[in-house]
Design a protein around this motif. Structure first.
Motif, PDB file in Angstrom:
ATOM      1  N   THR A 184     -69.466 -16.633   1.641  1.00 38.67           N
ATOM      2  CA  THR A 184     -70.103 -16.500   0.332  1.00 38.67           C
ATOM      3  C   THR A 184     -71.593 -16.786   0.441  1.00 38.67           C
ATOM      4  O   THR A 184     -72.026 -17.571   1.284  1.00 38.67           O
ATOM      5  N   GLN A 185     -72.346 -16.134  -0.408  1.00 40.73           N
ATOM      6  CA  GLN A 185     -73.777 -16.393  -0.520  1.00 40.73           C
ATOM      7  C   GLN A 185     -74.125 -16.508  -1.990  1.00 40.73           C
ATOM      8  O   GLN A 185     -73.903 -15.575  -2.767  1.00 40.73           O
ATOM      9  N   ASP A 186     -74.632 -17.665  -2.389  1.00 38.44           N
ATOM     10  CA  ASP A 186     -74.968 -17.910  -3.787  1.00 38.44           C
ATOM     11  C   ASP A 186     -76.228 -17.162  -4.203  1.00 38.44           C
ATOM     12  O   ASP A 186     -77.011 -16.700  -3.366  1.00 38.44           O
ATOM     13  N   VAL A 187     -76.419 -17.082  -5.506  1.00 42.56           N
ATOM     14  CA  VAL A 187     -77.718 -16.691  -6.053  1.00 42.56           C
ATOM     15  C   VAL A 187     -78.488 -17.961  -6.387  1.00 42.56           C
ATOM     16  O   VAL A 187     -77.907 -19.041  -6.509  1.00 42.56           O
ATOM     17  N   TRP A 188     -79.788 -17.819  -6.501  1.00 44.32           N
ATOM     18  CA  TRP A 188     -80.613 -18.937  -6.952  1.00 44.32           C
ATOM     19  C   TRP A 188     -80.253 -19.185  -8.409  1.00 44.32           C
ATOM     20  O   TRP A 188     -80.423 -18.331  -9.262  1.00 44.32           O
ATOM     21  N   SER A 189     -79.760 -20.361  -8.714  1.00 49.19           N
ATOM     22  CA  SER A 189     -79.097 -20.584  -9.997  1.00 49.19           C
ATOM     23  C   SER A 189     -79.984 -21.188 -11.079  1.00 49.19           C
ATOM     24  O   SER A 189     -79.621 -21.162 -12.260  1.00 49.19           O
ATOM     25  N   ILE A 190     -81.134 -21.747 -10.727  1.00 48.83           N
ATOM     26  CA  ILE A 190     -81.959 -22.458 -11.709  1.00 48.83           C
ATOM     27  C   ILE A 190     -83.051 -21.529 -12.238  1.00 48.83           C
ATOM     28  O   ILE A 190     -83.833 -20.970 -11.476  1.00 48.83           O
ATOM     29  N   ASN A 191     -83.081 -21.364 -13.551  1.00 47.68           N
ATOM     30  CA  ASN A 191     -84.070 -20.507 -14.193  1.00 47.68           C
ATOM     31  C   ASN A 191     -84.825 -21.278 -15.268  1.00 47.68           C
ATOM     32  O   ASN A 191     -84.238 -22.097 -15.979  1.00 47.68           O
ATOM     33  N   PHE A 192     -86.102 -20.984 -15.390  1.00 43.14           N
ATOM     34  CA  PHE A 192     -86.943 -21.561 -16.429  1.00 43.14           C
ATOM     35  C   PHE A 192     -87.500 -20.441 -17.307  1.00 43.14           C
ATOM     36  O   PHE A 192     -87.735 -19.327 -16.835  1.00 43.14           O
ATOM     37  N   GLU A 193     -87.711 -20.765 -18.554  1.00 46.19           N
ATOM     38  CA  GLU A 193     -88.309 -19.814 -19.491  1.00 46.19           C
ATOM     39  C   GLU A 193     -89.416 -20.519 -20.262  1.00 46.19           C
ATOM     40  O   GLU A 193     -89.203 -21.605 -20.806  1.00 46.19           O
ATOM     41  N   ALA A 194     -90.572 -19.902 -20.309  1.00 38.07           N
ATOM     42  CA  ALA A 194     -91.699 -20.466 -21.050  1.00 38.07           C
ATOM     43  C   ALA A 194     -92.565 -19.324 -21.546  1.00 38.07           C
ATOM     44  O   ALA A 194     -93.022 -18.488 -20.761  1.00 38.07           O
ATOM     45  N   SER A 195     -92.768 -19.281 -22.842  1.00 37.77           N
ATOM     46  CA  SER A 195     -93.610 -18.240 -23.426  1.00 37.77           C
ATOM     47  C   SER A 195     -94.158 -18.748 -24.749  1.00 37.77           C
ATOM     48  O   SER A 195     -93.622 -19.687 -25.345  1.00 37.77           O
ATOM     49  N   GLY A 196     -95.227 -18.104 -25.220  1.00 39.79           N
ATOM     50  CA  GLY A 196     -95.811 -18.487 -26.495  1.00 39.79           C
ATOM     51  C   GLY A 196     -97.270 -18.143 -26.565  1.00 39.79           C
ATOM     52  O   GLY A 196     -97.921 -17.899 -25.542  1.00 39.79           O
ATOM     53  N   SER A 197     -97.783 -18.132 -27.779  1.00 38.50           N
ATOM     54  CA  SER A 197     -99.174 -17.790 -28.003  1.00 38.50           C
ATOM     55  C   SER A 197    -100.043 -19.004 -28.277  1.00 38.50           C
ATOM     56  O   SER A 197    -101.258 -18.949 -28.120  1.00 38.50           O
ATOM     57  N   SER A 198     -99.420 -20.117 -28.723  1.00 45.09           N
ATOM     58  CA  SER A 198    -100.190 -21.319 -29.026  1.00 45.09           C
ATOM     59  C   SER A 198     -99.229 -22.495 -29.142  1.00 45.09           C
ATOM     60  O   SER A 198     -98.011 -22.348 -28.973  1.00 45.09           O
ATOM     61  N   ALA A 199     -99.783 -23.676 -29.466  1.00 46.81           N
ATOM     62  CA  ALA A 199     -98.944 -24.859 -29.657  1.00 46.81           C
ATOM     63  C   ALA A 199     -98.092 -24.745 -30.910  1.00 46.81           C
ATOM     64  O   ALA A 199     -97.151 -25.520 -31.103  1.00 46.81           O
TER      65      ALA A 199
END
Length: 615
Positions: A184-199
């Motif tokens: 077996t060969q895993d996939v890279w399992s950890i994902n991050f999401e970050a988006s936006g125009s301002s605070a």
């Protein structure tokens, strides 16, 4: 800077003419390209230690053409058949690093960067989890070729696994016993999401699809819109257990509270995973709140509507499979029963002949179905080099039931037929689905739907330094006595790709889509790049308006897709489209950069009795 110039030249080099060549010639051509194109670059970069690392990090084959070509060429046979009936001795588990080696070449070594990332930031799926939850066989069992073939497919279908192989190891001393090697060969399992125009407007997300190597998925996301009049703060948390022990029962807890969707639910389910699965079912209870955006056509004028819908629901079904022939176990007769219930708290105004989709109701459905399914290995369809299991077979099902509503009882009947196969001459694939369903009350048809869908992809062809497939899909959907708020749309994947317009709606539609995809052979920083061109056409019309007299809506364009099959993140896509006659567009030319999950081919397993969807 010289090695950067070589890299750019290498990425931009491509042959403009096309030709058909044999498999042997193709392998020789690839070997020649490797020796000529890459030897010069290796010599230049190998003069320094940093140069070696740069070459290893930026360039490698996504699929091992020679070894994988051999595997793919044997898709017609089951390699385990000659070992049928032998006793399984030891089961050996080999877990590959996510970068570097492949299931076709386990000796390949990743560079220092890849090795560091694989060991430091990723938990490989635990061997105990693979043995106890992912395997359909045990030590001491008699070897069943179909079970091993299905198990290999299920491993590849698991979202945490990139690719998998099962091998039978013969013993020299004991001819009646064999060992099993599972790679077996895993996939890279950890994902991050970050988006936006301002605070005041941003999104933060985190997902681990293989939490601590246990196979569990844990997804979290936060949303902040300070100026939103409906809801400023939103969040979601979803926890999924793929298989509970050896039962192959999955469980999920879903907690979502966002602007346009709130859902709190618990579900346990077990599908017909393989042709040997005899029992399947699901139980789910929950609460949902949705903010609906609809348009209503009144007296020749479009009116935009926004209204909340909230309801409690429960859904439970059970199915039993029977083998029709002991020698052809991929053919099954399936009986299933289902009960669903919806109790609305908020909804638009309903009546005897108004907004039936929002009625409080309890539905009982029963189905009788026939399924014949098998799978063939292929690659470069929706994936970018991984092994893909293409469903081949057919299904036919009849569904009958009754529904108790606040406005009385009514019956339901539905029919579904599907077939998929590789064409014998050129190995192209063809799939067709036809279905029909409707409610019946006092001999009057309500909320009926007729649908036909066809899908085709060509064989993999060589064009210059790239490989290409052609994709074609056609769909016809016709609604019968649908309510005004219950309509179709031909935007996006439902027809005209790249636009989202409520003007493209109606109770009947006809769509045709074409796409040509060119897969490059090499990768950049592990990402495979595919270019594509597309063309979409669609007809859609509202009730009482003929379909064939409506405008022919059109979309044309091209773009690039980038994906690393060792990662669990979405496919990145850049697209430029031209839409000459789509209503309400500020410009006929649209540019988009987005992420999308790869599509999956439809299977031929029969699951819960279902109301034919109007979509």
């Amino acid at each position: 800077m010289k090695f950067l110039i070589y890299i750019l030249l290498l990425l931009s080099a491509q042959v403009c003419f096309s030709q058909r060549i044999s498999s042997d010639s193709l392998d020789k051509l690839r070997s020649a390209k490797d020796s000529v194109m890459y030897q010069k670059l290796k010599i230049k970069l190998s003069k320094t230690k940093i140069g070696k690392e740069v070459y290893g990090a930026l360039f490698r084959d996504v699929y091992n053409s020679n070894s994988q070509k051999k595997v793919i060429s044997e898709i017609e046979i089951n390699p385990f058949e000659k070992y049928e009936g032998k006793i399984i001795g030891k089961i050996l588990i080999k877990k590959l690093e996510i970068f570097g080696p492949t299931v076709n070449d386990t000796t390949r070594k990743g560079n220092k960067f890849e090795h560091f990332a694989s060991k430091t930031f990723h938990y490989n799926t635990r061997e105990k989890v693979i043995r106890q939850s992912f395997l359909l066989f045990n030590e001491g069992d008699k070897l069943n070729p179909q079970i091993l073939k299905d198990n290999e497919r299920l491993l590849r279908a698991n979202p945490i696994i990139h690719d998998a192989r099962i091998y039978v190891l013969e013993r020299k001393d004991v001819t009646w016993m064999v060992d099993i090697l599972v790679i077996t060969q895993d996939v890279w399992s950890i994902n991050f999401e970050a988006s936006g125009s301002s605070a005041k407007n941003f999104v933060l997300g985190f997902e681990d699809r293989n939490f601590q190597g246990r196979g569990h998925s844990f997804q979290n996301k936060l949303t902040w819109r300070a100026d939103d009049p409906y809801q400023r703060f939103g969040w979601r948390s979803i926890y999924t257990v793929p298989y509970i022990g050896r039962s192959f029962i999955s469980g999920q807890i879903k907690l979502i509270n966002e602007r346009d969707l709130a859902q709190y639910s618990v579900q346990v389910y077990r599908p017909f995973l393989t042709v040997e699965t005899r029992n399947a079912g699901s139980v789910e209870v929950g609460y949902s709140r949705i903010r609906e955006y609809k348009k209503l056509f009144i007296n020749g004028i479009d009116s935009a509507l926004t209204y909340p819908v909230s309801y409690f629901y429960s859904d439970a079904w059970y199915g039993r499979a029977f083998h029709l022939d002991a020698n052809q176990r991929n053919k099954q007769l399936i009986l299933a029963l289902r009960r669903t219930s919806y109790e609305y708290r908020k909804r638009p105004e309903v009546g005897l002949d108004t907004n039936k989709i929002y009625w409080n109701r309890t539905t009982w459905l029963g189905s009788l179905g026939f399924s014949s399914r098998n799978y063939q290995r292929d690659f470069l369809i929706y994936g970018f080099g991984r092994t893909e299991d293409v469903p081949v077979g057919n299904l036919m099902s009849l569904t009958f039931g009754t529904e108790s509503t606040e406005f009385g009882n009514r019956g339901y009947a539905g029919f579904q037929f599907a077939k998929g196969k590789y064409l014998p001459q050129n190995k192209a694939y063809f799939y067709i689905l036809a279905n029909a369903g409707a409610y019946l009350k006092q001999k009057v048809v309500q909320q009926g739907v007729l649908g036909v869908q066809g899908f085709f992809f060509s064989r993999l062809m060589q064009i210059g330094l790239s490989q290409t497939r052609q994709f074609l899909n056609v769909g016809l959907t016709y609604g019968i006595n649908r309510d005004a708020l219950d309509y179709l749309n031909i935007s996006g994947r439902d027809g005209i790709v790249g636009v989202n317009s409520e003007a493209l709606r109606g109770d009947k539609r006809l769509t045709l889509g074409y796409e040509s995809v060119f897969f490059s052979r090499k990768s950049f920083v592990g990402f495979r790049v595919a270019s594509f061109v597309f063309a979409n056409w669609g007809l859609v019309s509202l009730k009482d308006y003929p379909l064939l007299t409506s405008p022919l809506y059109q979309g044309y364009g091209f773009g690039l897709r980038m994906r690393n099959e060792n990662l669990a993140i979405n496919t990145f896509q850049i697209r430029l489209g031209f839409y000459p006659n789509i209503p309400n567009l500020s410009s006929p030319i649209r540019f988009a950069f987005d992420a999308s999950q790869p599509l999956k081919l439809r299977d031929f397993d029969i699951s819960a009795p279902t109301i034919i969807p109007f979509r």
